[in-house]
Scaffold this active site. Sequence first.
Site, mmCIF file in Angstrom:
data_model
loop_
_atom_site.group_PDB
_atom_site.id
_atom_site.type_symbol
_atom_site.label_atom_id
_atom_site.label_comp_id
_atom_site.label_asym_id
_atom_site.label_seq_id
_atom_site.Cartn_x
_atom_site.Cartn_y
_atom_site.Cartn_z
ATOM 1 N N GLY A 191 -50.591 84.287 3.296
ATOM 2 C CA GLY A 191 -50.846 84.860 1.751
ATOM 3 C C GLY A 191 -50.798 83.777 0.693
ATOM 4 N N ALA A 192 -51.402 82.593 1.009
ATOM 5 C CA ALA A 192 -51.445 81.519 0.135
ATOM 6 C C ALA A 192 -52.125 81.309 -0.870
ATOM 7 C CB ALA A 192 -51.358 80.185 1.078
ATOM 8 N N GLY A 231 -48.809 83.245 -6.138
ATOM 9 C CA GLY A 231 -47.538 83.684 -6.224
ATOM 10 C C GLY A 231 -46.646 82.378 -5.400
ATOM 11 N N GLY A 239 -46.679 81.997 -2.278
ATOM 12 C CA GLY A 239 -47.451 81.280 -0.905
ATOM 13 C C GLY A 239 -48.279 79.960 -1.679
ATOM 14 N N TYR A 276 -41.021 100.109 1.258
ATOM 15 C CA TYR A 276 -40.840 98.507 1.077
ATOM 16 C C TYR A 276 -39.690 98.307 1.551
ATOM 17 C CZ TYR A 276 -40.841 94.033 -1.225
ATOM 18 O OH TYR A 276 -40.737 92.839 -1.770
#
Length: 300
Positions: free
Chosen positions: A22-23, A26, A28, A173
């Site tokens: 997830g880079a 944000g 990441g 979540y």
Amino acid sequence: MSTPWTTAQIPDQRGRTVIVTGATSGLGRETAKELAARGARVVLAVRDTSRGQRVAAGLAGTTEVRRLDLADLASVRAFAEQWAQQDDDARRIDVVVANAGIMLVPLDRTADGFESQVGTNHLGHHALVCRLLPHLAGDGRVVVLSSLVHKTGKIDLTDLNWERRPYSASAAYAQSKLANLLFTLELQRRLHASGSLQRVLAAHPGWAATNLQGRSGNAVVDRLTGIGNRLIAQSAAAGAQPTLAAATAELPGGSFLGPSGPGEVRGAPRLVGRTALASDLGLAADLWALTAQLTGVDHP
């Protein structure tokens, strides 16, 4: 960590390989940026490779972009199989940062039929990390992103994927973020029992303003979240500091880092505590067994 930790304390990362899920945005992206700037070979494991390439082009140092969709176990398997096809030096991993995640989304299912939040945040990362463990350096480490919200989380082993319960996005979540911490607990126990020096650490960003928020499908909730992001939240760069500390500081396996300010909402990284549920070895073992059954992937 007797003194406040800052990114200035990150040691030279030359010769090290770090995978960050997830880079593309944000936390990441900030994690990848800092580690690449210090010489690491940073692999951006992302769902959208075109976007990943654009991010990589703006980073200093050596970066690679590889496709990974944590909501699809076939994609996780393909990522790991392609990784294993490299030569010995390229295969070696020093740090896996399990950063990617989704938050407070309406009920949805992954490609394998899992509830999307637990499927992406926990089950997908479990499968990825376990498949990559054979390539993790002897002193390597795994860093898993959890959340303050784990404190409200509960694990329902009889209905992990919300097939019988009325769906609650916030409860789903919180369950996934508690599952992240239980995963680190059980994986560290297994590594220690096998005599491994590899470490598993966890981190949470406090309240950091990222594009993770604002996707609930509820206009009121999204608006309130946006106001909170502007008035309370710290930046993504500040929110990534606990992750960076977990990835680079000399800390024991099992450590959990978060912001040092009031309520762990913002501030420099420090060691923080887990809830009783997040420290429950029996629950961690039971969740691991269920996760291995659901994903078909166990500790190698």
